[in-house]
Design an enzyme around this catalytic site. Structure first.
Site, mmCIF file in Angstrom:
data_model
loop_
_atom_site.group_PDB
_atom_site.id
_atom_site.type_symbol
_atom_site.label_atom_id
_atom_site.label_comp_id
_atom_site.label_asym_id
_atom_site.label_seq_id
_atom_site.Cartn_x
_atom_site.Cartn_y
_atom_site.Cartn_z
ATOM 1 N N ALA A 32 0.859 -1.177 0.000
ATOM 2 C CA ALA A 32 0.000 0.000 0.000
ATOM 3 C C ALA A 32 0.900 1.233 0.000
ATOM 4 O O ALA A 32 2.097 1.135 0.254
ATOM 5 C CB ALA A 32 -0.929 -0.010 1.216
ATOM 6 N N TYR A 33 0.297 2.378 -0.248
ATOM 7 C CA TYR A 33 1.066 3.606 -0.435
ATOM 8 C C TYR A 33 0.651 4.685 0.561
ATOM 9 O O TYR A 33 -0.529 4.973 0.718
ATOM 10 C CB TYR A 33 0.897 4.115 -1.874
ATOM 11 C CG TYR A 33 1.549 3.160 -2.827
ATOM 12 C CD1 TYR A 33 2.860 3.336 -3.231
ATOM 13 C CD2 TYR A 33 0.879 2.021 -3.272
ATOM 14 C CE1 TYR A 33 3.486 2.429 -4.057
ATOM 15 C CE2 TYR A 33 1.487 1.099 -4.099
ATOM 16 C CZ TYR A 33 2.794 1.313 -4.488
ATOM 17 O OH TYR A 33 3.411 0.402 -5.293
#
Length: 157
Positions: A32-33
């Site tokens: 995820a970012y």
């Protein structure tokens, strides 16, 4: 872990999966970012937790990776934006001691596949002979970056 702090890679779609993929080394990846500009990524690869910072660029860019504990990873996951990406990565040996990283996506991106090849230098990039099972190159198309896929899903058209 990337210790030279530079990533040089090309990315392609996949025309057909390579033979004997089931015999290759395989990782389960969740990522995820936190940020896309600059890129700050969290990744769980099997039972390894990693924070990655990536600079701007396409084929060549800076990259720093830092190990995390499970607790740090879980805490930072609460600060991410977009969708979590889940995929299986297969490590496929190529000619000239190169490695193809075949990603087969799950969840929201179910059925999507791509392949990346990392190089030691730009000269190696120029000399690369593309295997016939590779599809179109998308190295310069930001829509196919994992950061973009997590936010916007698969590109249309």
């Amino acid at each position: 872990m990337n210790i030279n702090n530079k990533e040089t890679e090309r990315k392609f779609l996949i025309k057909k999966l390579p033979e004997n993929l089931e015999n290759c080394e395989k990782y389960h990846i969740i990522q995820a970012y936190i940020s896309r500009n600059p890129t700050m990524r969290l990744r769980k690869r099997n039972e390894e937790y990693i924070f990655t910072f990536k600079g701007a660029g396409f084929i060549e860019r800076t990259e720093f990776e830092y190990p995390l504990t499970r607790e740090q990873f879980e805490g930072l996951m609460k600060k991410t934006e977009g969708n979590v990406i889940e995929k299986y990565r297969y490590i496929v040996p190529l000619e000239n001691d190169l490695i193809a990283e075949v990603d087969i996506y799950k969840g929201d991106l179910e059925g999507f596949m791509n392949v990346e090849v990392e190089f030691k230098s730009l000269a190696e990039v120029a000399d690369f002979k593309i295997p016939e099972w590779f599809g179109s190159e998308v190295s310069l198309d930001r829509r196919y970056s994992n950061a973009s896929l997590s936010l916007y899903g698969l590109p249309q058209g």
